[in-house]
Write a protein that holds these residues in place. Sequence first.
Motif, PDB file in Angstrom:
ATOM      1  N   PHE A 182       7.368  10.935   4.290  1.00 21.62           N
ATOM      2  CA  PHE A 182       8.165   9.522   4.590  1.00 21.62           C
ATOM      3  C   PHE A 182       8.650   9.451   5.849  1.00 21.62           C
ATOM      4  O   PHE A 182       8.988  10.433   6.354  1.00 21.62           O
ATOM      5  CB  PHE A 182       9.171   9.635   3.340  1.00 21.62           C
ATOM      6  CG  PHE A 182       8.660   9.264   1.903  1.00 21.62           C
ATOM      7  CD1 PHE A 182       8.903   8.080   1.394  1.00 21.62           C
ATOM      8  CD2 PHE A 182       8.126  10.333   1.147  1.00 21.62           C
ATOM      9  CE1 PHE A 182       8.154   7.606   0.076  1.00 21.62           C
ATOM     10  CE2 PHE A 182       7.685  10.112  -0.196  1.00 21.62           C
ATOM     11  CZ  PHE A 182       7.676   8.911  -0.594  1.00 21.62           C
ATOM     12  N   THR A 183       9.213   8.397   6.182  1.00 18.90           N
ATOM     13  CA  THR A 183       9.992   8.158   7.447  1.00 18.90           C
ATOM     14  C   THR A 183      11.448   7.672   7.197  1.00 18.90           C
ATOM     15  O   THR A 183      11.592   6.713   6.151  1.00 18.90           O
ATOM     16  CB  THR A 183       9.369   7.385   8.348  1.00 18.90           C
ATOM     17  OG1 THR A 183       7.917   7.995   8.529  1.00 18.90           O
ATOM     18  CG2 THR A 183      10.004   7.566   9.746  1.00 18.90           C
ATOM     19  N   ILE A 224       8.652   4.416   3.584  1.00 22.40           N
ATOM     20  CA  ILE A 224      10.000   4.464   4.572  1.00 22.40           C
ATOM     21  C   ILE A 224      11.026   4.740   3.412  1.00 22.40           C
ATOM     22  O   ILE A 224      11.006   4.410   2.329  1.00 22.40           O
ATOM     23  CB  ILE A 224      10.486   3.134   5.125  1.00 22.40           C
ATOM     24  CG1 ILE A 224       9.388   2.585   6.139  1.00 22.40           C
ATOM     25  CG2 ILE A 224      12.032   3.191   5.619  1.00 22.40           C
ATOM     26  CD1 ILE A 224       9.805   1.606   7.023  1.00 22.40           C
ATOM     27  N   VAL A 225      11.976   5.707   3.469  1.00 24.86           N
ATOM     28  CA  VAL A 225      13.106   5.953   2.463  1.00 24.86           C
ATOM     29  C   VAL A 225      14.318   5.828   3.171  1.00 24.86           C
ATOM     30  O   VAL A 225      14.601   6.257   4.399  1.00 24.86           O
ATOM     31  CB  VAL A 225      13.009   7.443   2.012  1.00 24.86           C
ATOM     32  CG1 VAL A 225      12.993   8.346   3.356  1.00 24.86           C
ATOM     33  CG2 VAL A 225      14.014   7.866   1.037  1.00 24.86           C
ATOM     34  N   ASP A 226      15.053   4.902   2.681  1.00 22.69           N
ATOM     35  CA  ASP A 226      16.433   4.336   3.127  1.00 22.69           C
ATOM     36  C   ASP A 226      17.604   5.184   2.456  1.00 22.69           C
ATOM     37  O   ASP A 226      17.434   5.309   1.174  1.00 22.69           O
ATOM     38  CB  ASP A 226      16.417   2.800   3.044  1.00 22.69           C
ATOM     39  CG  ASP A 226      17.660   2.269   3.545  1.00 22.69           C
ATOM     40  OD1 ASP A 226      17.828   1.935   4.715  1.00 22.69           O
ATOM     41  OD2 ASP A 226      18.836   2.291   2.918  1.00 22.69           O
ATOM     42  N   MET A 244      11.449  11.585  -3.815  1.00 23.71           N
ATOM     43  CA  MET A 244      10.355  11.227  -2.928  1.00 23.71           C
ATOM     44  C   MET A 244       9.255  11.779  -3.593  1.00 23.71           C
ATOM     45  O   MET A 244       8.233  11.411  -3.540  1.00 23.71           O
ATOM     46  CB  MET A 244      10.573  11.572  -1.347  1.00 23.71           C
ATOM     47  CG  MET A 244      11.740  10.874  -0.859  1.00 23.71           C
ATOM     48  SD  MET A 244      12.153  11.444   0.936  1.00 23.71           S
ATOM     49  CE  MET A 244      13.311  12.496   0.746  1.00 23.71           C
ATOM     50  N   ARG A 245       9.216  13.131  -3.934  1.00 23.82           N
ATOM     51  CA  ARG A 245       7.955  13.912  -4.370  1.00 23.82           C
ATOM     52  C   ARG A 245       7.823  13.320  -5.648  1.00 23.82           C
ATOM     53  O   ARG A 245       6.303  12.895  -5.611  1.00 23.82           O
ATOM     54  CB  ARG A 245       8.206  15.225  -4.358  1.00 23.82           C
ATOM     55  CG  ARG A 245       6.962  15.980  -4.993  1.00 23.82           C
ATOM     56  CD  ARG A 245       7.427  17.568  -5.190  1.00 23.82           C
ATOM     57  NE  ARG A 245       7.698  18.120  -3.793  1.00 23.82           N
ATOM     58  CZ  ARG A 245       8.907  18.427  -3.587  1.00 23.82           C
ATOM     59  NH1 ARG A 245       9.886  18.618  -4.521  1.00 23.82           N
ATOM     60  NH2 ARG A 245       9.190  19.241  -2.442  1.00 23.82           N
ATOM     61  N   SER A 246       8.361  12.972  -6.588  1.00 20.16           N
ATOM     62  CA  SER A 246       8.130  12.330  -7.864  1.00 20.16           C
ATOM     63  C   SER A 246       7.484  10.959  -7.515  1.00 20.16           C
ATOM     64  O   SER A 246       6.478  10.448  -8.343  1.00 20.16           O
ATOM     65  CB  SER A 246       9.190  12.205  -8.592  1.00 20.16           C
ATOM     66  OG  SER A 246       9.001  11.494  -9.737  1.00 20.16           O
ATOM     67  N   ARG A 256       0.846  -1.082  -0.030  1.00 21.43           N
ATOM     68  CA  ARG A 256       0.126  -0.090  -0.039  1.00 21.43           C
ATOM     69  C   ARG A 256       0.821   1.263   0.036  1.00 21.43           C
ATOM     70  O   ARG A 256       0.342   2.295  -0.585  1.00 21.43           O
ATOM     71  CB  ARG A 256      -0.843  -0.208   1.214  1.00 21.43           C
ATOM     72  CG  ARG A 256      -1.928   1.271   1.166  1.00 21.43           C
ATOM     73  CD  ARG A 256      -3.014   0.931   2.447  1.00 21.43           C
ATOM     74  NE  ARG A 256      -3.763  -0.119   2.370  1.00 21.43           N
ATOM     75  CZ  ARG A 256      -3.970  -1.166   2.903  1.00 21.43           C
ATOM     76  NH1 ARG A 256      -3.150  -1.251   4.035  1.00 21.43           N
ATOM     77  NH2 ARG A 256      -4.788  -2.079   2.865  1.00 21.43           N
ATOM     78  N   HIS A 257       2.043   1.151   0.716  1.00 20.92           N
ATOM     79  CA  HIS A 257       2.830   2.178   0.488  1.00 20.92           C
ATOM     80  C   HIS A 257       4.066   2.076  -0.221  1.00 20.92           C
ATOM     81  O   HIS A 257       4.533   0.926  -0.668  1.00 20.92           O
ATOM     82  CB  HIS A 257       3.587   2.438   2.122  1.00 20.92           C
ATOM     83  CG  HIS A 257       2.551   2.846   2.944  1.00 20.92           C
ATOM     84  ND1 HIS A 257       1.757   1.795   3.628  1.00 20.92           N
ATOM     85  CD2 HIS A 257       2.229   3.947   3.693  1.00 20.92           C
ATOM     86  CE1 HIS A 257       0.811   2.327   4.636  1.00 20.92           C
ATOM     87  NE2 HIS A 257       1.083   3.552   4.317  1.00 20.92           N
ATOM     88  N   ILE A 258       4.775   3.162  -0.618  1.00 23.97           N
ATOM     89  CA  ILE A 258       6.077   3.277  -1.621  1.00 23.97           C
ATOM     90  C   ILE A 258       7.192   3.564  -1.015  1.00 23.97           C
ATOM     91  O   ILE A 258       7.317   4.495  -0.285  1.00 23.97           O
ATOM     92  CB  ILE A 258       5.686   4.101  -2.861  1.00 23.97           C
ATOM     93  CG1 ILE A 258       6.906   4.096  -3.767  1.00 23.97           C
ATOM     94  CG2 ILE A 258       5.572   5.690  -2.117  1.00 23.97           C
ATOM     95  CD1 ILE A 258       6.876   3.142  -4.777  1.00 23.97           C
ATOM     96  N   ASP A 259       8.151   2.515  -0.700  1.00 24.58           N
ATOM     97  CA  ASP A 259       9.412   2.348   0.115  1.00 24.58           C
ATOM     98  C   ASP A 259      10.444   2.470  -0.845  1.00 24.58           C
ATOM     99  O   ASP A 259      10.430   1.903  -1.799  1.00 24.58           O
ATOM    100  CB  ASP A 259       9.606   1.118   0.980  1.00 24.58           C
ATOM    101  CG  ASP A 259       8.240   0.960   1.936  1.00 24.58           C
ATOM    102  OD1 ASP A 259       8.134   1.891   2.666  1.00 24.58           O
ATOM    103  OD2 ASP A 259       7.896  -0.187   2.003  1.00 24.58           O
ATOM    104  N   LEU A 260      11.386   3.433  -0.662  1.00 25.58           N
ATOM    105  CA  LEU A 260      12.674   3.747  -1.584  1.00 25.58           C
ATOM    106  C   LEU A 260      13.705   3.349  -0.898  1.00 25.58           C
ATOM    107  O   LEU A 260      13.978   3.704   0.358  1.00 25.58           O
ATOM    108  CB  LEU A 260      12.165   5.278  -1.904  1.00 25.58           C
ATOM    109  CG  LEU A 260      11.033   5.695  -2.507  1.00 25.58           C
ATOM    110  CD1 LEU A 260      10.873   7.103  -2.758  1.00 25.58           C
ATOM    111  CD2 LEU A 260      10.780   5.074  -3.854  1.00 25.58           C
ATOM    112  N   ALA A 261      14.684   2.952  -1.641  1.00 29.78           N
ATOM    113  CA  ALA A 261      16.391   3.311  -1.342  1.00 29.78           C
ATOM    114  C   ALA A 261      16.649   4.310  -2.392  1.00 29.78           C
ATOM    115  O   ALA A 261      16.691   4.316  -3.505  1.00 29.78           O
ATOM    116  CB  ALA A 261      16.991   1.954  -1.744  1.00 29.78           C
ATOM    117  N   VAL A 262      17.331   5.366  -1.820  1.00 30.59           N
ATOM    118  CA  VAL A 262      17.952   6.565  -2.410  1.00 30.59           C
ATOM    119  C   VAL A 262      19.610   6.465  -2.601  1.00 30.59           C
ATOM    120  O   VAL A 262      20.366   6.112  -1.668  1.00 30.59           O
ATOM    121  CB  VAL A 262      17.532   7.856  -1.833  1.00 30.59           C
ATOM    122  CG1 VAL A 262      18.313   9.121  -2.817  1.00 30.59           C
ATOM    123  CG2 VAL A 262      16.006   8.065  -1.835  1.00 30.59           C
TER     124      VAL A 262
END
Length: 613
Positions: A372-373, A347-349, A335-337, A227-233
Amino acid sequence: MTKNRFNDNSKPNRRARTRAIMCPGITATPGDPDFGGMSASEVQSGGRTDHVFTSQQVALAHSRVLQMGILDKLTAWRCEDIHTTCTCARPSLISDHAILVGLLLLSSEHCPLQIGSLAVVFQNRLTIESRTLLNLSYVAPASLGDAREDKRWYGGTHRAFHRLLALMDPFPQERDAARTYTEVQAVLDAHDADRKKKMKLRLDEFTEAFLHMTFMQQPQHLRSATRHIDLAVDQTFIASPTRGGYNKRNLARNVADEIGTEPRSLDREPIDVFAGWWARPTPNNRSDFRWGWAANIAVRVDSERPGESRFPKLAISATLSMPNIGVDEEAVSLMRSALGTGLAPGIVDADKGYFASSRVERLHEPTFDLGFTPSTDYRVERLGVHGVQSGATFIEGKAYCPSMPTTLQNASKDHVNGAIDAVTYERLIQARVPFELRPKGKPDDQGRIRMMCPAAGASPTVVCPLRTLPADHINSASPHVANDDLPDSPDKICTQQSVTFYKYDGVRERQAITYGSTAWQKFHAHARNSAESLNASINSHDFESLDDASRRTARGFAAAQVFVTILLTNYNLRTIAAFMNTETFSHAQTTSAGKTPEKVTPRTARRPERPAF
């Protein structure tokens, strides 16, 4: 004596060769003295193997370009720039649409993204049906040796590609001639900062349109697996196709040194002025500096089941920037995109180059505002107690009781320093949990929330001498606060039933998952591996070869981001295809074994809760 047929310069053979050159309908056969063992098509293409793209391949690329809606934006930008309705604009030989389709076709073959290769696609590699689809006037394949036709197609492709770049180039400059330091300074002085911001936004919109299109190519069960979009940057280096750069700190001195010097004796290099030096570590612990840009990429990861493969690890968003400049702002843009996918922020890692090093107002607060967290590692100096609010202590992403034993407060520092082993560290991290402050309700619309002492309330998690509770509310298994650990002057958290925490209190240290815990280590490793895997794949010479500047020779910042966009698009499409191929094969194996395939049940795992403060 037998005449050498390959060196026969008799008049009949000379005439035959002339007819073959002037009349492309006459083809040479193996053994023909005109071409030896070479075929006419090999000679015509200069040794390339230029297979014609099928109508289905072109139609698919065509439909994807239409799906992303970028053509309407390009038209609107062009109208805005020339202050006209464009109704009387002269039609071009090659449209933006054809350029984008051609780039997608080339990238699908892992071919160099060069204007010459693109011109060959338009000239010789499309069927009549495909040429009509792309609004290219039908011209028969160029006659053998007809340099004029080759030049016409190359020139038209070159102009069309640069016409496209001009709509979103933040750093326009002449890139055909070598420059002295004085000329470099003149280019920098003429730079328009307002135009840069406008064009950078357009360029990022361009990239966003492509990557979101690839996300939508997935079946619904993959898009909604979480349900959520989690990211690794992360970042990866993009080399400039030119030969090097200049030292910005020494530029003024170098300009002064050129005054009065004979112009023809000055050093000149064909450089991209608007780029920077990227330091790459080498095995001997020295840095190898390269001139170019940084590609900022956000990869979709899974915080609910980090050990599984429930969906393809796609590049969800990307931007281009100067090395070591605007790292925080580019991460916020990613993150905004990513929210354009329609999924809720998760969550953004990131590694230590982001949340562990950035200023709060530049990265932490915008991240929190977007929903995001963070999940990140800390630098050694940020471990342990960092910050106090109403008596509560902030330690590595959580707010704790001030009476928590020192051994628990310093567990991470002791582990990094080698004072305790991994098993002991994990045990101490778990022992911290009862000392965490607990929320009393949910945050209000301003982000404020009431937090309780862990020894207060109807269900205390610790027993403290400062709190008098009924006997039936005390759990004998709960840890007891020792008198020696009590603060000398108890603050509000020890004397009141609850205290107010504001929106950004402790935001610098805030974490989505308890730092150092098994869950944190598993997710952080999964996220870092996913980002590094994507970087390795797109830089592989077997696939996108993103780090090879010789495969994308058009110069400039805008050209570099367009190529990064096309190559990431191709990476996403082949990653989706490979994932679905594996998924289909596993399904077939399960069915052939007489087992009932497991029904897809999205979002069955529990996502880590967002911290309350």
